[in-house]
Write a protein that holds these residues in place. Structure first.
Motif, PDB file in Angstrom:
ATOM      1  N   THR A 110     -17.016  33.834 -37.942  1.00 32.10           N
ATOM      2  CA  THR A 110     -16.307  32.301 -37.241  1.00 32.10           C
ATOM      3  C   THR A 110     -15.375  32.063 -37.885  1.00 32.10           C
ATOM      4  OG1 THR A 110     -18.077  31.551 -38.245  1.00 32.10           O
ATOM      5  CG2 THR A 110     -18.680  32.180 -36.191  1.00 32.10           C
ATOM      6  N   GLY A 111     -15.084  32.371 -38.779  1.00 33.67           N
ATOM      7  CA  GLY A 111     -13.444  32.060 -39.614  1.00 33.67           C
ATOM      8  C   GLY A 111     -14.845  31.211 -40.856  1.00 33.67           C
ATOM      9  N   VAL A 112     -13.314  30.190 -41.791  1.00 39.17           N
ATOM     10  CA  VAL A 112     -13.901  29.767 -43.188  1.00 39.17           C
ATOM     11  C   VAL A 112     -12.948  28.565 -42.808  1.00 39.17           C
ATOM     12  CG1 VAL A 112     -14.124  29.751 -45.479  1.00 39.17           C
ATOM     13  CG2 VAL A 112     -15.270  31.880 -43.670  1.00 39.17           C
ATOM     14  N   THR A 113     -13.347  27.578 -43.398  1.00 32.71           N
ATOM     15  CA  THR A 113     -12.520  26.537 -43.305  1.00 32.71           C
ATOM     16  C   THR A 113     -11.643  26.656 -44.727  1.00 32.71           C
ATOM     17  OG1 THR A 113     -13.716  24.763 -42.263  1.00 32.71           O
ATOM     18  CG2 THR A 113     -11.964  23.911 -43.400  1.00 32.71           C
ATOM     19  N   THR A 114     -10.517  26.805 -44.510  1.00 27.33           N
ATOM     20  CA  THR A 114      -9.760  27.414 -45.526  1.00 27.33           C
ATOM     21  C   THR A 114      -8.899  26.086 -46.493  1.00 27.33           C
ATOM     22  OG1 THR A 114      -7.538  28.114 -43.795  1.00 27.33           O
ATOM     23  CG2 THR A 114      -9.478  29.568 -45.185  1.00 27.33           C
ATOM     24  N   ALA A 115      -8.838  24.335 -45.295  1.00 24.66           N
ATOM     25  CA  ALA A 115      -7.479  23.986 -45.875  1.00 24.66           C
ATOM     26  C   ALA A 115      -8.071  22.522 -44.902  1.00 24.66           C
ATOM     27  CB  ALA A 115      -6.375  23.947 -45.969  1.00 24.66           C
ATOM     28  N   VAL A 155     -10.793  35.779 -41.201  1.00 23.50           N
ATOM     29  CA  VAL A 155     -10.833  36.544 -39.675  1.00 23.50           C
ATOM     30  C   VAL A 155     -11.579  35.892 -38.494  1.00 23.50           C
ATOM     31  CG1 VAL A 155      -9.743  38.717 -38.299  1.00 23.50           C
ATOM     32  CG2 VAL A 155      -9.322  38.855 -40.717  1.00 23.50           C
ATOM     33  N   LYS A 156     -10.769  35.052 -38.079  1.00 23.03           N
ATOM     34  CA  LYS A 156     -11.733  33.969 -36.813  1.00 23.03           C
ATOM     35  C   LYS A 156     -11.672  35.103 -35.370  1.00 23.03           C
ATOM     36  CE  LYS A 156     -12.505  29.384 -34.670  1.00 23.03           C
ATOM     37  NZ  LYS A 156     -13.571  29.186 -35.545  1.00 23.03           N
ATOM     38  N   VAL A 157     -12.782  35.201 -35.027  1.00 22.79           N
ATOM     39  CA  VAL A 157     -12.843  36.313 -33.923  1.00 22.79           C
ATOM     40  C   VAL A 157     -13.609  35.605 -32.358  1.00 22.79           C
ATOM     41  CG1 VAL A 157     -11.232  38.786 -34.692  1.00 22.79           C
ATOM     42  CG2 VAL A 157     -14.203  38.276 -34.628  1.00 22.79           C
ATOM     43  N   CYS A 158     -14.784  35.058 -33.310  1.00 25.36           N
ATOM     44  CA  CYS A 158     -15.913  34.220 -33.018  1.00 25.36           C
ATOM     45  C   CYS A 158     -15.931  32.288 -31.861  1.00 25.36           C
ATOM     46  CB  CYS A 158     -17.283  34.023 -33.689  1.00 25.36           C
ATOM     47  SG  CYS A 158     -17.108  35.764 -33.764  1.00 25.36           S
ATOM     48  N   VAL A 159     -16.009  32.284 -31.041  1.00 24.81           N
ATOM     49  CA  VAL A 159     -15.729  30.906 -30.850  1.00 24.81           C
ATOM     50  C   VAL A 159     -17.194  30.102 -30.381  1.00 24.81           C
ATOM     51  CG1 VAL A 159     -13.681  30.883 -30.202  1.00 24.81           C
ATOM     52  CG2 VAL A 159     -15.129  31.224 -28.612  1.00 24.81           C
ATOM     53  N   GLY A 160     -17.542  28.778 -30.312  1.00 24.12           N
ATOM     54  CA  GLY A 160     -19.086  28.548 -29.930  1.00 24.12           C
ATOM     55  C   GLY A 160     -18.659  27.254 -29.365  1.00 24.12           C
ATOM     56  N   TYR A 161     -19.384  25.896 -28.948  1.00 26.61           N
ATOM     57  CA  TYR A 161     -19.533  25.108 -27.872  1.00 26.61           C
ATOM     58  C   TYR A 161     -18.157  24.487 -27.970  1.00 26.61           C
ATOM     59  CZ  TYR A 161     -21.642  20.901 -25.789  1.00 26.61           C
ATOM     60  OH  TYR A 161     -21.414  19.559 -24.832  1.00 26.61           O
ATOM     61  N   TRP A 162     -18.000  24.093 -29.283  1.00 26.68           N
ATOM     62  CA  TRP A 162     -17.332  22.858 -29.532  1.00 26.68           C
ATOM     63  C   TRP A 162     -15.786  23.585 -29.460  1.00 26.68           C
ATOM     64  CZ3 TRP A 162     -19.061  18.410 -29.232  1.00 26.68           C
ATOM     65  CH2 TRP A 162     -20.282  18.293 -29.904  1.00 26.68           C
ATOM     66  N   GLU A 163     -15.729  24.918 -30.013  1.00 23.43           N
ATOM     67  CA  GLU A 163     -13.739  25.057 -29.471  1.00 23.43           C
ATOM     68  C   GLU A 163     -13.643  25.083 -27.973  1.00 23.43           C
ATOM     69  OE1 GLU A 163     -16.037  26.607 -31.462  1.00 23.43           O
ATOM     70  OE2 GLU A 163     -14.931  27.733 -33.219  1.00 23.43           O
ATOM     71  N   LEU A 164     -15.168  25.752 -27.347  1.00 23.18           N
ATOM     72  CA  LEU A 164     -14.405  25.387 -25.752  1.00 23.18           C
ATOM     73  C   LEU A 164     -14.852  24.292 -24.997  1.00 23.18           C
ATOM     74  CD1 LEU A 164     -17.819  28.622 -25.260  1.00 23.18           C
ATOM     75  CD2 LEU A 164     -15.245  28.938 -25.577  1.00 23.18           C
ATOM     76  N   MET A 165     -15.758  23.693 -25.926  1.00 24.88           N
ATOM     77  CA  MET A 165     -15.936  22.018 -25.153  1.00 24.88           C
ATOM     78  C   MET A 165     -14.176  21.387 -25.078  1.00 24.88           C
ATOM     79  SD  MET A 165     -18.001  20.284 -23.816  1.00 24.88           S
ATOM     80  CE  MET A 165     -18.068  18.998 -23.905  1.00 24.88           C
ATOM     81  N   LEU A 166     -13.468  21.203 -26.651  1.00 23.46           N
ATOM     82  CA  LEU A 166     -11.375  20.778 -26.970  1.00 23.46           C
ATOM     83  C   LEU A 166     -11.135  21.451 -25.941  1.00 23.46           C
ATOM     84  CD1 LEU A 166     -12.196  20.793 -30.940  1.00 23.46           C
ATOM     85  CD2 LEU A 166     -11.965  18.826 -29.051  1.00 23.46           C
ATOM     86  N   ALA A 219      -4.045  28.730 -41.392  1.00 20.43           N
ATOM     87  CA  ALA A 219      -5.444  28.275 -41.669  1.00 20.43           C
ATOM     88  C   ALA A 219      -6.150  28.445 -40.658  1.00 20.43           C
ATOM     89  CB  ALA A 219      -5.588  27.344 -41.945  1.00 20.43           C
ATOM     90  N   THR A 220      -7.297  28.940 -41.084  1.00 20.07           N
ATOM     91  CA  THR A 220      -8.978  29.010 -39.864  1.00 20.07           C
ATOM     92  C   THR A 220      -9.906  27.576 -39.964  1.00 20.07           C
ATOM     93  OG1 THR A 220     -10.194  30.980 -41.491  1.00 20.07           O
ATOM     94  CG2 THR A 220      -8.753  31.430 -40.443  1.00 20.07           C
ATOM     95  N   LEU A 221     -10.279  27.209 -39.385  1.00 26.45           N
ATOM     96  CA  LEU A 221     -11.365  26.683 -38.967  1.00 26.45           C
ATOM     97  C   LEU A 221     -12.864  27.280 -39.087  1.00 26.45           C
ATOM     98  CD1 LEU A 221      -9.154  23.523 -37.226  1.00 26.45           C
ATOM     99  CD2 LEU A 221     -10.151  23.733 -40.327  1.00 26.45           C
ATOM    100  N   ASP A 222     -13.906  26.472 -39.856  1.00 21.34           N
ATOM    101  CA  ASP A 222     -15.418  27.067 -38.841  1.00 21.34           C
ATOM    102  C   ASP A 222     -15.897  25.813 -38.321  1.00 21.34           C
ATOM    103  OD1 ASP A 222     -17.715  28.479 -38.875  1.00 21.34           O
ATOM    104  OD2 ASP A 222     -18.133  28.783 -40.796  1.00 21.34           O
ATOM    105  N   PHE A 223     -16.406  26.180 -37.250  1.00 25.04           N
ATOM    106  CA  PHE A 223     -17.037  25.705 -36.334  1.00 25.04           C
ATOM    107  C   PHE A 223     -18.630  25.366 -36.258  1.00 25.04           C
ATOM    108  CE2 PHE A 223     -12.623  25.038 -34.570  1.00 25.04           C
ATOM    109  CZ  PHE A 223     -12.444  23.763 -34.049  1.00 25.04           C
ATOM    110  N   ILE A 224     -18.889  26.832 -37.062  1.00 25.48           N
ATOM    111  CA  ILE A 224     -20.373  26.962 -36.630  1.00 25.48           C
ATOM    112  C   ILE A 224     -21.314  27.435 -37.856  1.00 25.48           C
ATOM    113  CG2 ILE A 224     -22.069  28.994 -35.750  1.00 25.48           C
ATOM    114  CD1 ILE A 224     -19.473  29.501 -33.655  1.00 25.48           C
ATOM    115  N   GLY A 225     -19.941  27.566 -39.078  1.00 27.30           N
ATOM    116  CA  GLY A 225     -20.583  27.468 -40.309  1.00 27.30           C
ATOM    117  C   GLY A 225     -21.096  29.410 -40.413  1.00 27.30           C
TER     118      GLY A 225
END
Length: 531
Positions: A205-210, A293-304, A256-262
């Protein structure tokens, strides 16, 4: 800083296609008008890359959840046999009632193409029967095999003096039973945290890098509001150890990557969370570098994504997942950009030939791959993929889970394709403060719960307990990284060492519940008695 990630950066698709070995970048062509889960038309974005999270693709994830589909509606992945000409590709496509053109294909990494069809299951079956097609499949959605504790603890700084013989991280002694079970202090005596020359890719799901703040439009129940969504990296993951992060979904082209899920952060923390910093918890290979390497998405990415195209309403709170095209592209990206170990804590019950080929490619590039067995034992124990392919790919290992008592976790899938087990936790095998969960510092789940909030935040962390084969798998990835740090760089030899040093559990010898047994890091690193 404050940024918006729309529109998607142009030019990324060309860069990734050329970088991952496909000969040319194929332009994206116009598609049918998309509709959301209840039939409303969605304005179609022009994606710069096939995996990019457009409103159309977000609606497909949501529709899959509403309709209980295990694939993205409208998506078919096809790979033609080597050397097949464009004319023969067209002949194979002409077997479909819709008569798509080769020019309509969106080319992915590894020579795989995606096309749009109203019935992906039927279309894939028709294409697979064509003599010039190597395989065809719906674009399956895979899940993250884990569960989360309702408990969480703040990550705090420990006093200068602490328990001897273990890392001085605040809650190592109280919560990290998994490292005690594996005698990690003994392993660290031999190899204290691995080498920073070793890169471990976390395909997740990514890791928030910045640190950043996204300023975005979001549906909040009655209207669209412009909201600020703050992100911060984990205080227990040194950001200088992140290398070559990539987001194949939410923001292609970003550095950069952002993690919306944890989930990705939790997995990365088991591998490489800072140790001996008197803060929080520890990771097994705490000196290695992490490639998110972010290859998964969840609720918040889809809503945005849907809000960006003025689509109103809520989607199912559990919508999202990891599509096969993105997973395969992520594995190939990691292998091509220096990862020596690749962690794939993702599973599903449908065959995954695209991911199988990507894992084989990664091994050919010198990368070891650890993949989760899945949590399906209580649901009939179906065969799960891509773990099913591991026994036929030397250098790829399927990983099951045990709890505190070293017995199989009740959820952990079994079968002839299980190769090794590691601590994944079990809330039925607990006791004490840890409750049987695997604990790491990650995003606070209550800050982004769609059932509680209309506007989330992603800048607060806590010690959170997870269970699942998702949690077992990074233990094996971390051990592989430690072995590679000692110079055992052949992925096949890494697998052989992990198996040869394992502690036999269950029926003597290899069995379907434990594979070769429980990983033993100190024995593997010491190398004594291993033939």
């Amino acid at each position: 800083m404050s940024t918006s990630r729309w529109p998607i950066a142009s030019g990324f698709c060309v860069g990734i296609v050329l970088g991952l070995g496909v000969l040319t970048a194929i332009p994206v062509t116009a598609q049918r008008k998309a509709v959301d889960p209840i039939g409303r038309a969605i304005p179609r974005s022009s994606p710069a890359c096939p995996t990019a999270l457009t409103a159309e693709r977000a609606a497909a994830f949501a529709a899959a959840r509403v309709r209980q589909l295990d694939y993205l509606p409208g998506d078919v992945l096809v790979k033609f046999k080597t050397g097949v000409s464009t004319a023969r590709q067209q002949r194979a496509l002409s077997a479909l009632r819709s008569r798509p053109l080769v020019d309509d294909l969106q080319w992915m990494t590894g020579g795989v193409a995606r096309l749009r069809e109203s019935d992906p299951v039927q279309a894939a079956a028709v294409l697979a029967s064509q003599p010039d097609v190597e395989y065809a499949q719906p674009n399956y959605i895979r899940r993250l095999p884990y569960g989360v504790s309702s408990l969480l603890r703040p990550a705090t700084l420990a006093p200068a003096s602490n328990i001897t013989g273990v890392p001085n991280d605040t809650d190592y002694h109280d919560l990290q039973w998994n490292f005690s079970l594996l005698n990690m202090p003994g392993a660290w005596d031999i190899n204290p945290g691995g080498s920073d020359t070793i890169i471990v890719a976390v395909v997740d799901t990514g890791v928030t890098t910045a640190p950043t703040t996204l300023t975005e439009k979001l549906w909040t129940g009655q209207r669209f509001d412009t909201v600020s969504l703050p992100f911060q990296p984990s205080s227990d993951l040194t950001t200088s150890r992140f290398i070559s992060p990539i987001d194949l979904f939410f923001d292609p082209g970003s550095s950069a990557t952002l993690d919306f899920i944890g989930h990705g952060t939790h997995v990365a923390s088991t591998i490489a969370e800072d140790a001996n910093n008197r803060f929080g918890l520890a990771g097994m290979a705490y000196h290695v570098r992490i490639m998110p390497v972010k290859v998964c998405v969840g609720y918040w990415e889809l809503m945005l994504a849907q809000a960006a195209e003025n689509v109103t309403g809520y989607i199912p709170s559990d919508a999202g997942g990891c599509s096969d095209d993105a997973i395969a592209a992520g594995i190939r990206y990691a292998a091509d950009n220096g990862a020596r170990v690749i962690n794939v804590s993702i599973s599903g019950t449908d065959p995954a030939p695209d991911i199988r080929d990507a894992m084989g490619y990664a091994v050919s590039k010198g990368a070891f791959v650890a993949v989760a067995m899945g949590n399906g034992f209580g649901d009939g124990d179906p065969i799960e993929y891509p773990a099913r392919y591991a026994p036929n790919l030397d250098g790829v290992m399927s990983v099951g889970a045990v709890g505190k008592s070293s017995t199989r976790a009740y959820y952990s899938s079994t079968g002839g394709h299980l190769e090794i087990v590691a601590p994944g936790g079990s809330d039925r095998d607990g006791g004490g403060e840890d409750q049987g969960y695997v604990w790491q510092v990650t995003l606070r789940p209550d800050d982004s719960d769609p059932l509680l909030l209309d506007v989330p935040r992603f800048d607060r962390y806590a010690e959170v307990g997870y269970i699942g084969t998702s949690m077992a798998t990074p233990h094996v990835s971390a051990l592989a990284a430690l072995l590679m740090s000692q110079g055992i760089t052949d992925p096949k030899m890494v697998e052989a060492m992990i198996k040869a040093s394992a502690k036999d559990l269950g029926t003597p010898g290899r069995d379907d519940e434990y594979g070769a047994g429980l990983i033993q890091p100190r024995t593997a690193l010491f190398g004594l008695g291993i033939r």
